[in-house]
Design an enzyme around this catalytic site. Sequence first.
Site, PDB file in Angstrom:
ATOM      1  N   ARG A 176      57.898 -69.624   1.863  1.00  0.00           N
ATOM      2  CA  ARG A 176      57.395 -68.197   2.139  1.00  0.00           C
ATOM      3  C   ARG A 176      55.976 -68.490   2.705  1.00  0.00           C
ATOM      4  O   ARG A 176      55.566 -67.681   3.442  1.00  0.00           O
ATOM      5  CB  ARG A 176      57.367 -67.480   0.679  1.00  0.00           C
ATOM      6  CG  ARG A 176      58.778 -67.262   0.112  1.00  0.00           C
ATOM      7  CD  ARG A 176      58.861 -66.879  -1.410  1.00  0.00           C
ATOM      8  NE  ARG A 176      57.948 -65.618  -1.381  1.00  0.00           N
ATOM      9  CZ  ARG A 176      57.554 -64.962  -2.450  1.00  0.00           C
ATOM     10  NH1 ARG A 176      57.798 -65.539  -3.632  1.00  0.00           N
ATOM     11  NH2 ARG A 176      56.874 -63.963  -2.660  1.00  0.00           N
TER      12      ARG A 176
ATOM     13  N   THR B  22      64.746 -64.776  -5.170  1.00  0.00           N
ATOM     14  CA  THR B  22      65.420 -65.582  -3.959  1.00  0.00           C
ATOM     15  C   THR B  22      66.849 -65.880  -4.584  1.00  0.00           C
ATOM     16  O   THR B  22      66.970 -66.068  -5.871  1.00  0.00           O
ATOM     17  CB  THR B  22      64.511 -66.989  -3.957  1.00  0.00           C
ATOM     18  OG1 THR B  22      63.595 -66.597  -3.209  1.00  0.00           O
ATOM     19  CG2 THR B  22      65.423 -68.075  -3.189  1.00  0.00           C
TER      20      THR B  22
ATOM     21  N   LEU C 141      64.297 -71.233  -8.737  1.00  0.00           N
ATOM     22  CA  LEU C 141      64.038 -70.125  -7.557  1.00  0.00           C
ATOM     23  C   LEU C 141      63.095 -69.099  -8.066  1.00  0.00           C
ATOM     24  O   LEU C 141      63.523 -68.653  -9.189  1.00  0.00           O
ATOM     25  CB  LEU C 141      65.694 -69.798  -7.127  1.00  0.00           C
ATOM     26  CG  LEU C 141      66.617 -71.054  -6.527  1.00  0.00           C
ATOM     27  CD1 LEU C 141      67.729 -70.119  -6.169  1.00  0.00           C
ATOM     28  CD2 LEU C 141      65.778 -71.775  -5.354  1.00  0.00           C
ATOM     29  N   ASP C 142      62.652 -68.380  -7.082  1.00  0.00           N
ATOM     30  CA  ASP C 142      61.982 -67.056  -7.500  1.00  0.00           C
ATOM     31  C   ASP C 142      63.261 -66.100  -7.805  1.00  0.00           C
ATOM     32  O   ASP C 142      64.132 -66.159  -7.519  1.00  0.00           O
ATOM     33  CB  ASP C 142      61.150 -66.694  -6.252  1.00  0.00           C
ATOM     34  CG  ASP C 142      59.970 -67.795  -5.787  1.00  0.00           C
ATOM     35  OD1 ASP C 142      59.626 -68.304  -6.715  1.00  0.00           O
ATOM     36  OD2 ASP C 142      59.634 -67.673  -4.680  1.00  0.00           O
ATOM     37  N   LYS C 143      62.666 -65.047  -8.413  1.00  0.00           N
ATOM     38  CA  LYS C 143      63.437 -64.092  -8.906  1.00  0.00           C
ATOM     39  C   LYS C 143      64.147 -63.467  -7.888  1.00  0.00           C
ATOM     40  O   LYS C 143      65.444 -63.308  -8.159  1.00  0.00           O
ATOM     41  CB  LYS C 143      62.390 -62.810  -9.608  1.00  0.00           C
ATOM     42  CG  LYS C 143      63.154 -61.556  -9.886  1.00  0.00           C
ATOM     43  CD  LYS C 143      62.347 -60.644 -10.455  1.00  0.00           C
ATOM     44  CE  LYS C 143      63.025 -59.247 -10.606  1.00  0.00           C
ATOM     45  NZ  LYS C 143      62.077 -58.356 -11.333  1.00  0.00           N
TER      46      LYS C 143
END
Length: 319
Positions: free
Chosen positions: A250, A151, A147-149
């Site tokens: 996104r 998120t 997961l993105d930082k």
Amino acid sequence: MNPFPAVITLSAEEVSPFIGQRLDVFLAAALQRSRTHVQTLLKQGLVEVKPSGAKVSPNYRLKKGDAVTVQPEPVVPVDSEPSGEAIPLDILYEDEVLIALNKQPGLVVHPAAGHWSGTLVNALVHYSGSKLAQRGGPERLGIVHRLDKDTSGVMLIAKTDEAHERLSKAFADRDVKKFYRALCWGVFRRPHGECRGPIGRHPQQRKKMAVLKNAGRGRAAWTDYRVLQQGKSGAEVECALHTGRTHQIRVHLSHLGHPIWGDLLYGQKHALSDGIYPPRQMLHAARLEIAHPLTGKPLNFEAPLPEDYVSARKRLVGN
């Protein structure tokens, strides 16, 4: 950027729609890497085009019958495995081969340039010690997906290499159901819908992904959305992913004209009339359904919404 862990083969059938395209452009889209990175692979002799087997250059034009093979990149040795750090973990489920957790926003998943400590992997080493899958390499101990930082939400961690391999296959084969919650800017005209735009590297801004007009330059991507609550300035939506491209939700929501609130990469700094603006992109991996990697038993993991998301939702949609 992490090296490829195994040989990647793109068959003649997969290459066929891109006949006449430059090899570096094709691989950049297919591998979701920059053209500079792909050109480095070519210089290292890691890319082979069959049946010719001849040495290829970035400007080589794909021909009928070509199949492309990319060999694993050399792994740069590290001095040691990541050290354990006492970072809190929100464990949703755990057994002898698997951990499901609720990742907090702001936490980088694994060590990389600029983030050699303070990551989820450091927290997992402290929590589980050596009981983590080694298959992804020392800097990605146990990590199956990312997961993105900024998120938050459900992530799966493999304790054994066997579990890692089977979970990775389930993600690759799309045998996983993933549902996200997002706070988006603007008023949706429809209560539900989908976006099937192909995603690839943005042609000008290389740090971004984008929905590309030329489908041949991107990878197929499919997101369903459903509006849960609509306010005057924005909405809360649930997104179901049918594919797993980089930044998919996104990119797709921004493409629809409803960027995720707080996402400065794919949107603008939309503030409410009182000046309120969230500190991060309001995106949460709320639920994940998958079969247990050993028993095949259906598993359903749900991650509670973080406090900053709940607070931002109240501001945006009033609930």
